[in-house]
Structure formats: structure tokens, C-alpha cells
Design an enzyme around this catalytic site. Structure first.
Site, short mmCIF file in Angstrom:
data_model
loop_
_atom_site.label_atom_id
_atom_site.label_comp_id
_atom_site.label_asym_id
_atom_site.label_seq_id
_atom_site.Cartn_x
_atom_site.Cartn_y
_atom_site.Cartn_z
CD GLU A 111 -64.96 0.68 -12.97
OE1 GLU A 111 -64.51 0.52 -14.11
OE2 GLU A 111 -64.25 0.92 -11.98
CG ASN B 19 -63.66 8.57 -11.78
OD1 ASN B 19 -64.41 9.29 -11.13
ND2 ASN B 19 -63.29 7.38 -11.35
CG ASP C 44 -68.13 -2.57 -15.12
OD1 ASP C 44 -67.24 -2.56 -14.26
OD2 ASP C 44 -68.07 -1.90 -16.17
#
Length: 318
Positions: free
Chosen positions: A223, A187, A179
């Protein structure tokens, strides 16, 4: 009748029992460069600019000798006869792909052979297009559209097969859940376009760490990534997890909103199955996922290993 034979878009040749040409329609003349008056009366083997293929010659002999109809498939015999898309005197003449059917016919007391030739170039091109389209659809069905690595669907199917193979062969298998740390913050700060670029770079870096064809990396969702490596010892799995973590850290992808450092990092949870240890293989993925949760809980940018639960066996007498 002659007008009909010369206007159909099909090659027609008739040879007698001695393999001498008795009919040669305009289609054949156009694609062979040999006029009917030149071909009729010649052995069929000499009527073309090049001798027919061995498969054609054998098929013709069988048809005349035994009365057996024969079809030369264009899949196996693309161009048995010297026939071209354009006349031979045109530079760069391309040889026709052909479907050839040989049929025994009786003319009076003599067994002859009707040779029918059709241009299969278009159908072969169509077949290539369909095959290419099929391969593209297959790739789209198994590949993540953004990163280009395998998608979740491919991983789930491949993992099931690999796990079954591992339990049958008493071999080991390791799974790594990965992860990207604080990716939402990434983002929010850089925007989704830059975020997508980061995902692609992380995916490529993870993929570069694989060395064997049996190793798999896939985008698990968002992700998250997952890696599966068969036949890996537990000690090697420990080293490999750290190798993955350092590879991403050393990629030096800027992350101004990370709470760990100034670059992108990953957390890794992993587990290992070995049938000799009496553990539950079906818990491998969920155990690796639980290990990932622990890695994030303990501060991120780290690897955490979690052992598989032991198989429970009924007690004697129960």
C-alpha cells in the site's frame, strides 16, 4: 528452364541495356495483371499499371550504367513496383510489400539487369507483431500489474538517473513516500477485491496530481507509493504534499475500520535535495522514508518533512 522460372515463388524480370523487358515470369504476371506477351518488348517503365518509383528507376540506371548490384530495402521502399496481392480486376486489391534486388548480368556483349522481387508482406507483418510484443513486454516490465502506474523497478532506475542529472545540473528534486493508513484493517474488513479497487483509485488520484512529463509516481510495494518531482522548490514541495493528502481524503473512499475517520487517508513523508545546500543526495529516499515513519508515528493522515543530512567534509590537516 521456362517451367522452372514460372513455378518459383519469386518475381523475375530481365531488361536489356535499353531497359526493355526481355523476361517476365508468371509470378510477375500474376501480381501485376500484365501477361508476359504484353510486357515483353515494352520499356519496364510502361510494363506496369503505374510507373515504378523514382528509387527503382535510379537503381536500375545505376545497375545498367555502372554494373552495380542494388538492393531496395523494404524498410525504406515498401512498394516500388505496381504489384498486388490479387489481380488488378479484383476490387480492393492490396499492394504488395516488396524486397527488390537488381543484379547486372552479361548476355552476349550486352549488359542487362536481372530484377528479383519477393513478397515481404509476411515478414513485415511478423516484424510488426514482434515490435508490438516487445513494447508489451517493456510495458509489463515497467508497469505495476494492478494499478497501471510505474512499478518499483522503473522507479529505482529512473530515480538513479534523475538524481545524477540533478547533481550535475545543480537542480533540485523532491521525493514523497506515501502510505495508505490502516490498510490491513481495510483489507480485513472489505476483502482483497475491494482492497485492490481502493489501491487503484488511490494510484489514479495520485497520478492526477502530476502536471509535468518529468514527474513520476510509482507503486513502491503493498500500500506504499512513491513520487519524484524534479525542479521543485522546497516551498512548493510543502504545498504539493498537502495537495496529495487532501486529494485522497476528498476522494471519500469509505473506510469503516480507520482510526482517523470514516474514509481512506494517507500519510506522507518527504524530503528535498538542492545541491547548493551541501546535503547528501544519496540519502534522499531513505530520508523521505524516515519522514513517513514520523508522519505515521504522529497520528497518520498528515505530511512530515525531514531535511537531508549534511555532507561531512574532512577537517583541514586530517
Amino acid at each position: 528452364m521456362e517451367v522452372i522460372l514460372n513455378t518459383i515463388s519469386l518475381g523475375l524480370i530481365v531488361v536489356d541495356s535499353q531497359q526493355t523487358v526481355t523476361l517476365w515470369n508468371d509470378w510477375v504476371a500474376r501480381h501485376s495483371g500484365m501477361e508476359a506477351k504484353q510486357a515483353i518488348g515494352k520499356p519496364v517503365s510502361e510494363a506496369f499499371s503505374e510507373p515504378p518509383s523514382r528509387a527503382f528507376s535510379l537503381a536500375l540506371a545505376n545497375t545498367l550504367n555502372y554494373g552495380l548490384p542494388v538492393v531496395l530495402s523494404n524498410a525504406l521502399h515498401r512498394s516500388p513496383l505496381a504489384l498486388f496481392e490479387r489481380m488488378l480486376d479484383v476490387p480492393g486489391a492490396v499492394r504488395l510489400h516488396q524486397s527488390v534486388t537488381l543484379t547486372p548480368i552479361q548476355i552476349g556483349s550486352e549488359r542487362c539487369c536481372l530484377i528479383q522481387i519477393s513478397d515481404s508482406t509476411t515478414s513485415i507483418k511478423r516484424e510488426k507483431i514482434l515490435r508490438s510484443h516487445s513494447e508489451l513486454l517493456k510495458k509489463e516490465a515497467t508497469t505495476d500489474g494492478l494499478t497501471g502506474i510505474y512499478n518499483r523497478r522503473f522507479f529505482d532506475e529512473h530515480f538513479k538517473m534523475a538524481l545524477g542529472h540533478s547533481t550535475r545540473q545543480n537542480s533540485s528534486i523532491s521525493v514523497f513516500m506515501v502510505d495508505i493508513d490502516f490498510f490491513k484493517e481495510y483489507n480485513d474488513f472489505y476483502g482483497h477485491v475491494i482492497g485492490d479497487k481502493a489501491l487503484i483509485e488511490v494510484a489514479n488520484t495520485l497520478k492526477q496530481q502530476l502536471l509535468r512529463a518529468s514527474d513520476v509516481v510509482a507503486r513502491f510495494g503493498g500500500e506504499e507509493f512513491v513520487l519524484m518531482l524534479p525542479n521543485m522548490a522546497q516551498e512548493s514541495a510543502v504545498q504539493f504534499a498537502e495537495k496529495l493528502r487532501l486529494a485522497i481524503w476528498n476522494s471519500d473512499i469509505p473506510h469503516a475500520r480507520s482510526k482517523i475517520g470514516d474514509r481512506v487517508s494517507i500519510s506522507i513523508g518527504y524530503s528535498h535535495f538542492n545541491k547548493m545546500e551541501s546535503t547528501d543526495p544519496n540519502a534522499l529516499l531513505s530520508t523521505a522514508d524516515a519522514a513517513l515513519y514520523e508522519a505515521k508515528k504522529q497520528g497518520r493522515n498528515r505530511c512530515f518533512y525531514k531535511e537531508l543530512p549534511q555532507l561531512s567534509f574532512p577537517k583541514p590537516g586530517n
